[in-house]
Enzyme design. Structure first.
Site, PDB file in Angstrom:
ATOM      1  N   LYS A  78       0.710  -1.310  -0.088  1.00  0.00           N
ATOM      2  CA  LYS A  78       0.001  -0.025  -0.188  1.00  0.00           C
ATOM      3  C   LYS A  78       0.979   1.236   0.174  1.00  0.00           C
ATOM      4  O   LYS A  78       1.944   1.090   0.568  1.00  0.00           O
ATOM      5  CB  LYS A  78      -1.032  -0.097   1.258  1.00  0.00           C
ATOM      6  CG  LYS A  78      -1.760   0.904   1.359  1.00  0.00           C
ATOM      7  CD  LYS A  78      -3.014   0.841   2.654  1.00  0.00           C
ATOM      8  CE  LYS A  78      -4.082   1.887   2.895  1.00  0.00           C
ATOM      9  NZ  LYS A  78      -4.750   1.170   3.946  1.00  0.00           N
ATOM     10  N   SER A 153      -9.778   1.350   2.857  1.00  0.00           N
ATOM     11  CA  SER A 153      -8.889   1.905   2.185  1.00  0.00           C
ATOM     12  C   SER A 153      -8.101   1.297   1.202  1.00  0.00           C
ATOM     13  O   SER A 153      -7.360   1.887   0.453  1.00  0.00           O
ATOM     14  CB  SER A 153      -8.292   3.276   3.023  1.00  0.00           C
ATOM     15  OG  SER A 153      -7.389   2.725   3.904  1.00  0.00           O
ATOM     16  N   SER A 177     -10.004  -1.211   6.977  1.00  0.00           N
ATOM     17  CA  SER A 177      -9.163  -1.040   5.761  1.00  0.00           C
ATOM     18  C   SER A 177      -8.545  -2.196   5.278  1.00  0.00           C
ATOM     19  O   SER A 177      -8.211  -2.212   3.999  1.00  0.00           O
ATOM     20  CB  SER A 177      -8.298   0.082   5.604  1.00  0.00           C
ATOM     21  OG  SER A 177      -9.131   1.318   5.483  1.00  0.00           O
TER      22      SER A 177
END
Ligand code: GLN
Length: 485
Positions: A78, A153, A177
């Site tokens: 990420k 997310s 997330s």
């Protein structure tokens, strides 16, 4: 079998017996990324050259007899993890072309274990969101249906594993997330206990809730990845100095005699029929496997969303104060003085949702409202944590849905932030309580989108949680189901 279809443990096997090489694996994933990412938009940065160099090094190490668990395994991160020499954006304009002078601890550990980093993944800006639509780099599309969101997310982290663009990825989970996008993309996602994995070098959103974890094709891969990144780190004072167990050692132990709790507050109206059916089927399967199913109560659940959005935004407003155009990234300066430079920079650099959170958080921390909102939320948080401590006196693990629906359509919730906030209703309590939680594929919706079941475990109970997940995975039909892309 195509190289990109292998799990990490299958890759380890093929690397060990010489059927494949790190370079071949890395080339296969890079090719896949270039063939599919125009459609998916899961990557912000692809590191072709660095990845191939790392793969060549991994093959050389293997030839020299230096083999570690991730030697030659292609993974992606990420874009919230800072990486030495490779741009980090946090999906925000405010970082500009920021390049970190160091690797975050989890990244360093992956590299030390021999992993090959293929790129940095798209996400909601500053990890604020549930759909990956709050990214300065555009939304990520769900590999099962490109009209749907991948969740957020860590949307890029989930989509890239489902689409076989990397063997596994790392995400972060502040309120769901990792687990929610894992559920929406049909992969395994684990949020470890707060303190299990170092947050050093992870761009902070809400520091008392943020935690790093893996997204993988199956449970065994999840155990391998957690083992690689877990552990105390002197650079993160909230990481906990407790031994990291061998997560693979008793993975196959089974669930006979284990008590699994179903919190009655989580099986509510508003849960889609196909989600309810899939979760009920998972419960039935656990019963068949010899687990005892017990009803439990988490009575403060109804306050979790409100409590979370006070605590998380308060911490965000404080954490994001550092992005002022002086130290990082882009600066907008019209020569009207320092305060004007701050506000112009922040107005241009942050997206709408980030601004909304900063305003909310600043409000709840302001002197007239601190007691009424922030302090009260901290008290509610303690009650939510106590609910779990009480429930874990009765049961070994808690089973719930991950989300009340399968992946929703792109644009469906963007105009209604409250609807978006409600997508985390089942996941954010685990962060408030600091416990561990995992999302595991358990079915497909009527419109052929994946559904996940959530297992919540005791603090530092990741080994047991992985065993419980593994037992279901081995007995279910959902293992390894992937989208055709
Ligand atoms: N969707 C939640 C939020 O927007 C959780 C995000 C996360 O876990 N990073 O805050």
């Amino acid at each position: 079998m195509n190289l990109i279809d292998l799990t990490i443990h299958e890759m380890q096997q093929q690397l060990a017996d010489g059927t494949t090489t790190a370079v071949a694996l890395t080339e296969a994933f890079l090719k896949r990324i270039h063939a599919t990412d125009e459609q998916l938009n899961a990557f912000i940065t692809v590191c072709d050259e660095e990845a191939l160099a790392a793969a060549r090094e991994a093959d050389a190490q293997r030839a020299a007899g230096n083999v570690l668990p991730l030697t030659g395994i292609p993974v992606a991160l990420k874009d919230i993890f800072v990486t030495e020499g490779i741009r980090t954006t946090c999906a925000s304009k405010i970082f500009g072309d920021f390049i970190s002078p160091y690797d975050g601890t989890a990244v360093r550990k992956l590299k030390e274990q021999g992993a090959v980093i293929v790129g940095k993944l798209n996400m909601d800006e500053f990890a604020m969101g549930s759909s990956n639509e709050n990214s300065a780099f555009g939304p990520v599309r769900n590999p099962w249906n490109s009209d749907c969101v991948p969740g957020g997310s860590s949307g890029g982290s989930a989509a890239c594993v489902a689409a076989r663009q990397a063997a596994a990825s790392l995400g972060t989970d502040t309120g769901g997330s990792i687990r929610q996008p894992a559920s929406h993309c049909g992969v395994v996602g684990l949020k470890p206990t707060y303190g299990r994995v170092s947050r050093y070098g992870v761009i902070a959103y809400a520091s008392s809730l943020d935690q790093v974890g893996p997204l993988t094709r199956d449970v065994r891969d999840c155990a391998i990845m957690l083992g690689a990144v877990a552990g105390y780190d002197a650079a993160d004072s909230t990481s906990v100095d407790t031994q990291v167990p061998d997560y693979l050692a008793n993975l196959e132990q089974g669930v006979a005699g284990r008590k699994i709790g179903l919190p009655k507050e989580y099986f509510i109206d508003g849960l889609d029929d196909d989600v309810k059916q899939a979760v009920d089927d998972a419960v039935a399967k656990y019963r068949e496997l010899g687990a005892e199913i017990v009803e439990v109560s988490l009575p403060h659940t109804k306050y979790a969303v409100a409590c979370y959005y006070v605590v998380a935004t308060a911490e965000a407003s404080s954490n994001l104060a550092r992005y002022d155009g002086v130290r990082y990234g882009e600066r907008v300066d019209e020569g009207k003085g320092l305060i004007d430079m701050y506000s112009q920079t922040r107005a241009a650099g942050f997206g709408d949702e980030v601004k909304r959170r900063i305003m909310l958080g600043t409000y709840v921390l302001s002197s007239g409202y601190y007691d009424a909102y922030y302090l009260k939320a901290q008290r509610v948080r303690a009650l939510i944590r106590q609910d779990f401590i009480d429930a874990f006196e009765q049961v070994d693990c808690i089973l719930t849905p991950v989300a009340s629906t399968a992946a929703f359509g792109l644009g469906e919730k963007t105009s209604d932030p409250l609807q978006m906030y409600l997508s985390d209703i089942f996941t954010l309590s685990a962060n408030l309580a600091g416990i561990c939680g995992l999302s595991l594929p358990c079915g497909l919706s009527d419109n052929k989108l994946p559904i996940g079941v959530q297992l919540l475990g005791k603090p530092f109970g990741e080994a047991e949680l992985l065993q419980t997940a593994y037992a279901y995975e081995q007995a279910s039909d959902w293992q390894g189901q992937l989208p055709t892309l």
